[in-house]
Write an enzyme that holds these catalytic residues in place. Structure first.
Site, short mmCIF file in Angstrom:
data_model
loop_
_atom_site.label_atom_id
_atom_site.label_comp_id
_atom_site.label_asym_id
_atom_site.label_seq_id
_atom_site.Cartn_x
_atom_site.Cartn_y
_atom_site.Cartn_z
N GLY A 83 0.78 -1.17 0.09
CA GLY A 83 0.13 -0.07 0.09
C GLY A 83 0.97 1.24 -0.10
N CYS A 110 5.35 -6.22 1.62
CA CYS A 110 5.57 -4.75 1.72
C CYS A 110 4.79 -4.03 2.86
CB CYS A 110 5.33 -4.05 0.29
SG CYS A 110 6.33 -2.59 0.27
N TYR A 111 3.88 -3.36 2.53
CA TYR A 111 3.07 -2.59 3.72
C TYR A 111 2.57 -3.71 4.49
CZ TYR A 111 -0.34 0.36 5.98
OH TYR A 111 -1.04 1.08 6.95
N HIS A 198 8.38 -7.37 -3.62
CA HIS A 198 6.94 -7.65 -4.38
C HIS A 198 7.06 -9.01 -5.46
CE1 HIS A 198 4.70 -4.17 -3.45
NE2 HIS A 198 5.71 -3.78 -3.40
N GLU A 200 4.78 -10.42 -6.89
CA GLU A 200 4.04 -10.46 -7.88
C GLU A 200 4.16 -9.85 -9.35
OE1 GLU A 200 3.75 -8.67 -5.20
OE2 GLU A 200 2.98 -6.87 -5.55
N ASP A 256 -15.27 -10.28 -24.02
CA ASP A 256 -16.13 -10.27 -22.93
C ASP A 256 -17.65 -10.61 -23.04
OD1 ASP A 256 -13.89 -9.62 -21.98
OD2 ASP A 256 -14.27 -7.55 -21.70
N LYS A 396 -9.22 -10.76 -17.31
CA LYS A 396 -9.38 -10.73 -18.78
C LYS A 396 -8.81 -11.87 -19.46
CE LYS A 396 -10.27 -8.55 -22.72
NZ LYS A 396 -11.43 -7.72 -22.89
#
Ligand code: XMP
Length: 541
Positions: A83, A110-111, A198, A200, A256, A396
């Site tokens: 964050g 992290c945060y 991180h 990710e 979609d 997506k």
């Protein structure tokens, strides 16, 4: 003109249900899931996506979700996201202490790690410099449970100013970086883990391995979830939701709405009617391809050829926002006219995605990226139908996997994003008329064809042509011409929030330029847009 190959009958409708599970109640969610508590980080969505890539369903919830709500979901693990706040700033999102005592493994990122360390009595301080970007990470020993098997030295990606200087009692420090004495720590007894970097983002090469270890070895997840596994679950849900009512779906030509429609069709067969409002502003053959694909799958489809109606309303309109507004209004009016012809319609299918849900504040209140004007061409809730949104929990790329599984052709599955108002916002600085539309559509078709032939279509987020309404002098044969330029715009991007101009090969550009100038009337010049976003945008409008 309306092309109706199907007349929705008020009575005597044959109920066609495809084969498949027939239970009416949605199954109890016995599936393994991980909750990502969102502390406002820009990568929170990405954390959920990466966890799903490990075969474990993940959802993003606000960091202050009620404890009981968390408990009731019986998650296999909790992840506390990063964050932007300092743990010491006023109004910094607080971590509930009780979350750490639920007996569920927790990974703070992290945060999330800093908040956990602070809560448990460790030492977190605001460092002068902080660490941003690629950073080297050194393991303190064998990496403990979380980082076991990773190289002693590796790259990771950091973005923090507050820093953990001492882990709480009971924790072991697992790694350090030049600016972070404790860049990872764990207390396996209590099931608590923290990493400053991180995992990710792609710039942390071992990030996915770390997440996988946490999910499988530590949280004991089996990892058998896949996007396709939502199909049966959604079919049951849709049947339970709509009962015998009629359902309508507006197709845009994109993946979609097509996927949502096919999924609903699988569930309720001919109770569904799709409406394709063809505003005449789509790319070449696009409407026909979608119509053929849907009808090929047995879906009832009304194809409304409304090109002339839209063109006449756009005559004399130069200003982009006016164009958007007119198209949006006309689109809704046309759709409403069609809906009124159908009997007993109670539900509207929409291809809302998980990122739309999060970005509109639906489930992740702290994420501060809000979509603005990009829903023109969508349908407002004032239409009075209840919504069926079978893709609400999917990203997506997961929708594409589901689309493939449902048998939609590759052309539709991999279609690049296309704005609702279509080619109209790519004719810039003047009105949309038939000649300009024709020139733009033909030029665009040439670009698409050559990009595909070069094998680059899927590497690009979007590739398209723009027609600025200015004319310049050229020479063709023995005569001088006074004609439009075509601008090629091709970008790479992850999410359209930022984008870079694509470095298309020169020989491809040369082919495209030659073909456009030779084959497209009213065009004598081709230019290439080499701007990134920001400061430019993807569309020219
Ligand atoms: P920009 O041009 O803002 O576009 O960088 C970001 C993404 O949004 C799409 N876009 C639109 N989509 N209606 C839409 O449905 C619109 O009016 C619109 N304007 C931009 C654009 O194609 C890109 O993917």
């Amino acid at each position: 003109m309306t092309d109706r190959t199907f007349a929705p009958a008020a009575d005597g409708r044959e109920e066609v249900r495809p084969e498949g599970p027939l239970e009416v109640d949605p199954p109890e969610t016995a599936r393994e899931e991980v909750l990502v508590l969102d502390f406002g980080g820009q990568y929170s969505q990405l954390i959920a996506r990466r966890i799903r890539e490990c075969g474990v369903y993940a959802e993003l919830l606000p960091h202050d979700t009620e404890l009981d709500a968390v408990r009731e979901r019986r998650p296999a693990a909790l992840v506390l996201s990063g964050g932007p706040a300092s743990v010491y700033s006023d109004g910094a999102p607080a971590l509930r202490r009780e979350l750490l005592d639920l007996g569920i493994p927790v990974l703070g990122i992290c945060y999330g790690m800093q908040a956990m360390v602070l809560r448990l009595g460790g030492r977190v301080e605001g460092a002068e410099a902080g660490e941003f970007g690629r950073t080297s990470l050194t393991l303190a020993g064998d990496g403990g449970r979380l980082l076991e098997g990773l190289p002693a030295e590796q790259q990771c990606w950091m973005s923090h100013r507050d820093t953990v200087f001492e882990a709480p009692a009971g924790f072991t420090a697992l790694a350090a970086s030049p600016g972070s004495p404790v860049a990872a720590c764990e207390d396996p007894e209590r099931g608590l883990y923290g990493i400053q970097f991180h995992p990710e983002v792609v710039h942390t090469p071992y990030g996915q391995r770390v997440l996988e270890r946490f999910l499988r070895e530590i949280a004991g997840c089996a990892g058998s979830w896949s996007p396709a596994s939502v199909i049966d679950e959604q079919i049951a849900r849709i049947r339970a939701q709509v009962g015998d009512a009629g359902v309508i779906c507006g197709l845009s030509g994109g993946v979609d709405s097509a996927t949502a429609a096919v999924l609903v069709h699988r569930a309720i067969g001919d109770q569904l009617t799709c409406v394709l409002v063809d505003h005449g502003l789509m790319r070449k053959n696009e409407a026909q391809q979608v119509v053929a694909a849907m009808r090929g799958l047995g879906v009832n489809l009304v194809h409304v050829d409304a090109g002339e109606r839209f063109l006449s309303r756009l005559a004399g309109v130069d200003e982009p926002e006016r164009k958007r507004k007119i198209i949006g209004e006309e689109f809704i009016r046309t759709f409403e006219d069609e809906a009124a012809k159908l009997a007993d319609v109670g539900f509207l299918v929409q291809g809302t995605l998980y990122s739309d849900v999060i970005e509109s504040g639906g489930d992740g209140r702290t994420a501060d990226t809000i979509k603005s004007h990009h829903n023109v061409g969508g349908l407002p809730s004032e239409l009075g139908f209840d919504l069926v949104e079978p893709l609400r929990m999917l990203f997506k790329d997961e929708v594409r996997a589901v689309a493939g599984e449902l048998g939609l052709p590759d052309r539709v599955v991999w279609r690049q994003p296309f704005p609702g108002p279509g080619l109209a916002i790519r004719i810039v600085g003047g009105e949309v008329n038939a000649d300009r539309l024709e020139a733009l559509r033909e030029a665009d078709a040439i670009l698409q064809e050559e990009v595909r032939a070069a094998g680059l279509y899927r590497d690009l987020w979007q590739s398209f042509c723009v027609l600025p309404v200015v004319r310049s002098v050229g020479v063709q044969g023995d005569g001088r011409t006074y004609a439009y330029p075509i601008v090629i715009r091709a970008v790479t991007s992850q999410d359209a929030m930022t984008a870079d101009w694509a470095r298309l090969p020169y020989d491809l550009l040369e082919r495209v330029s030659n073909r456009i100038i030779n084959e497209v009337a009213h065009v004598n010049r081709v230019a290439l847009d080499i701007s990134s976003k920001p400061p430019a945008t993807i569309e020219w409008e």
